[in-house]
Design a protein around this motif. Structure first.
Motif, PDB file in Angstrom:
ATOM      1  N   TYR A 103       0.817  -1.215   0.000  1.00 37.14           N
ATOM      2  CA  TYR A 103       0.000   0.000   0.000  1.00 37.14           C
ATOM      3  C   TYR A 103       0.854   1.270   0.000  1.00 37.14           C
ATOM      4  N   ASN A 104       2.039   1.153  -0.567  1.00 33.34           N
ATOM      5  CA  ASN A 104       2.922   2.302  -0.701  1.00 33.34           C
ATOM      6  C   ASN A 104       2.306   3.342  -1.642  1.00 33.34           C
ATOM      7  N   TYR A 105       1.689   2.889  -2.744  1.00 33.50           N
ATOM      8  CA  TYR A 105       1.061   3.825  -3.671  1.00 33.50           C
ATOM      9  C   TYR A 105      -0.133   4.516  -3.010  1.00 33.50           C
ATOM     10  N   ASP A 106      -0.909   3.762  -2.219  1.00 34.00           N
ATOM     11  CA  ASP A 106      -2.034   4.374  -1.508  1.00 34.00           C
ATOM     12  C   ASP A 106      -1.531   5.515  -0.628  1.00 34.00           C
ATOM     13  N   THR A 107      -0.445   5.254   0.087  1.00 37.03           N
ATOM     14  CA  THR A 107       0.139   6.261   0.969  1.00 37.03           C
ATOM     15  C   THR A 107       0.579   7.480   0.168  1.00 37.03           C
ATOM     16  N   SER A 108       1.226   7.257  -0.968  1.00 41.59           N
ATOM     17  CA  SER A 108       1.691   8.377  -1.793  1.00 41.59           C
ATOM     18  C   SER A 108       0.524   9.205  -2.322  1.00 41.59           C
ATOM     19  N   PHE A 109      -0.521   8.542  -2.803  1.00 46.21           N
ATOM     20  CA  PHE A 109      -1.667   9.285  -3.311  1.00 46.21           C
ATOM     21  C   PHE A 109      -2.399  10.022  -2.204  1.00 46.21           C
ATOM     22  N   ARG A 110      -2.506   9.413  -1.031  1.00 51.56           N
ATOM     23  CA  ARG A 110      -3.125  10.131   0.093  1.00 51.56           C
ATOM     24  C   ARG A 110      -2.300  11.364   0.438  1.00 51.56           C
ATOM     25  N   GLY A 111      -0.969  11.254   0.350  1.00 46.59           N
ATOM     26  CA  GLY A 111      -0.098  12.402   0.605  1.00 46.59           C
ATOM     27  C   GLY A 111      -0.278  13.495  -0.442  1.00 46.59           C
ATOM     28  N   ILE A 112      -0.374  13.114  -1.708  1.00 50.33           N
ATOM     29  CA  ILE A 112      -0.591  14.091  -2.785  1.00 50.33           C
ATOM     30  C   ILE A 112      -1.940  14.776  -2.603  1.00 50.33           C
ATOM     31  N   ILE A 113      -2.967  13.994  -2.311  1.00 51.03           N
ATOM     32  CA  ILE A 113      -4.306  14.568  -2.130  1.00 51.03           C
ATOM     33  C   ILE A 113      -4.317  15.487  -0.917  1.00 51.03           C
ATOM     34  N   TYR A 114      -3.657  15.084   0.159  1.00 46.70           N
ATOM     35  CA  TYR A 114      -3.569  15.935   1.347  1.00 46.70           C
ATOM     36  C   TYR A 114      -2.933  17.275   0.988  1.00 46.70           C
ATOM     37  N   SER A 115      -1.830  17.245   0.242  1.00 50.29           N
ATOM     38  CA  SER A 115      -1.161  18.490  -0.175  1.00 50.29           C
ATOM     39  C   SER A 115      -2.073  19.341  -1.048  1.00 50.29           C
ATOM     40  N   ARG A 116      -2.793  18.703  -1.962  1.00 47.53           N
ATOM     41  CA  ARG A 116      -3.702  19.443  -2.846  1.00 47.53           C
ATOM     42  C   ARG A 116      -4.820  20.101  -2.042  1.00 47.53           C
ATOM     43  N   LEU A 117      -5.325  19.402  -1.045  1.00 44.64           N
ATOM     44  CA  LEU A 117      -6.413  19.956  -0.254  1.00 44.64           C
ATOM     45  C   LEU A 117      -5.949  21.079   0.673  1.00 44.64           C
ATOM     46  N   VAL A 118      -4.745  20.961   1.203  1.00 49.37           N
ATOM     47  CA  VAL A 118      -4.237  21.948   2.153  1.00 49.37           C
ATOM     48  C   VAL A 118      -3.587  23.142   1.456  1.00 49.37           C
ATOM     49  N   GLU A 119      -2.742  22.859   0.450  1.00 51.99           N
ATOM     50  CA  GLU A 119      -1.964  23.918  -0.195  1.00 51.99           C
ATOM     51  C   GLU A 119      -2.567  24.413  -1.501  1.00 51.99           C
ATOM     52  N   GLY A 120      -3.518  23.673  -2.056  1.00 44.67           N
ATOM     53  CA  GLY A 120      -4.040  23.998  -3.379  1.00 44.67           C
ATOM     54  C   GLY A 120      -3.139  23.377  -4.428  1.00 44.67           C
ATOM     55  N   TYR A 121      -3.495  23.544  -5.685  1.00 47.34           N
ATOM     56  CA  TYR A 121      -2.707  22.957  -6.759  1.00 47.34           C
ATOM     57  C   TYR A 121      -2.948  23.739  -8.035  1.00 47.34           C
ATOM     58  N   ILE A 122      -2.045  23.573  -8.978  1.00 48.98           N
ATOM     59  CA  ILE A 122      -2.190  24.222 -10.274  1.00 48.98           C
ATOM     60  C   ILE A 122      -2.756  23.183 -11.226  1.00 48.98           C
ATOM     61  N   ASP A 123      -3.886  23.498 -11.840  1.00 51.38           N
ATOM     62  CA  ASP A 123      -4.503  22.540 -12.749  1.00 51.38           C
ATOM     63  C   ASP A 123      -3.818  22.585 -14.109  1.00 51.38           C
ATOM     64  N   SER A 124      -4.268  21.751 -15.014  1.00 48.73           N
ATOM     65  CA  SER A 124      -3.619  21.639 -16.325  1.00 48.73           C
ATOM     66  C   SER A 124      -3.694  22.945 -17.125  1.00 48.73           C
ATOM     67  N   GLY A 125      -4.623  23.835 -16.775  1.00 45.26           N
ATOM     68  CA  GLY A 125      -4.731  25.117 -17.462  1.00 45.26           C
ATOM     69  C   GLY A 125      -3.848  26.189 -16.839  1.00 45.26           C
ATOM     70  N   GLY A 126      -3.115  25.830 -15.779  1.00 46.90           N
ATOM     71  CA  GLY A 126      -2.212  26.776 -15.142  1.00 46.90           C
ATOM     72  C   GLY A 126      -2.872  27.619 -14.056  1.00 46.90           C
ATOM     73  N   PHE A 127      -4.075  27.244 -13.629  1.00 42.58           N
ATOM     74  CA  PHE A 127      -4.790  28.003 -12.623  1.00 42.58           C
ATOM     75  C   PHE A 127      -4.663  27.331 -11.266  1.00 42.58           C
ATOM     76  N   LYS A 128      -4.453  28.116 -10.221  1.00 37.75           N
ATOM     77  CA  LYS A 128      -4.343  27.572  -8.888  1.00 37.75           C
ATOM     78  C   LYS A 128      -5.728  27.366  -8.308  1.00 37.75           C
ATOM     79  N   ASP A 129      -5.980  26.158  -7.831  1.00 32.71           N
ATOM     80  CA  ASP A 129      -7.259  25.830  -7.209  1.00 32.71           C
ATOM     81  C   ASP A 129      -7.005  25.614  -5.726  1.00 32.71           C
ATOM     82  N   ILE A 130      -7.653  26.393  -4.896  1.00 36.17           N
ATOM     83  CA  ILE A 130      -7.479  26.248  -3.458  1.00 36.17           C
ATOM     84  C   ILE A 130      -8.797  25.904  -2.775  1.00 36.17           C
ATOM     85  N   SER A 131      -9.659  25.205  -3.502  1.00 39.57           N
ATOM     86  CA  SER A 131     -10.971  24.862  -2.924  1.00 39.57           C
ATOM     87  C   SER A 131     -10.887  23.798  -1.880  1.00 39.57           C
TER      88      SER A 131
END
Length: 131
Positions: A103-131
């Motif tokens: 479940y190493n991949y599960d852990t990595s994806f949970r970490g990525i999702i956590y970062s996206r939810l807390v810090e926001g992320y830049i979508d493929s169009g170059g826009f930052k989403d902080i929802s």
């Protein structure tokens, strides 16, 4: 004493509110992965060096976030990424097991999702989403 959640723990150990946000974001990543495979095709070369000269052309790209997970897992397997995201979406992910690295991949994806939810992320169009 309250137990602190980390990405090494399954989503079912989270309260309903953050868990539903994780699942929503995992659904987005899962659909993005399924709908955006890397596709490279051969096309005639613009400047021919011989009669049948062809070059590689990228017809479609992987999702913008894909290289991060791919290289963090020493060129990980796409099918395993899909399975991991599917487990997260369906709340069947498991705690990270360090003894056999399961479940190493599960852990990595949970970490990525956590970062996206807390810090926001830049979508493929170059826009930052902080929802």
């Amino acid at each position: 004493m309250k137990e602190i959640w980390t990405p090494k723990k399954r989503l079912s150990s989270l309260p309903n509110f953050p868990r539903s946000s994780f699942i929503q974001d995992a659904e987005i990543l899962y659909e993005d992965l399924l709908n955006n495979p890397l596709k490279v095709v051969l096309i005639p070369a613009p400047i021919k060096k011989h009669q049948n000269h062809m070059i590689r052309f990228v017809e479609s790209h992987n999702p913008y976030w894909y290289p991060e997970i791919y290289y963090s897992h020493n060129r990980g397997k796409r099918k395993l990424f899909e399975k991991s995201l599917w487990r997260i979406v369906n709340l069947s992910d498991e705690d990270f097991n360090q003894k056999n690295n399961m479940y190493n991949y599960d852990t990595s994806f949970r970490g990525i999702i956590y970062s996206r939810l807390v810090e926001g992320y830049i979508d493929s169009g170059g826009f930052k989403d902080i929802s």
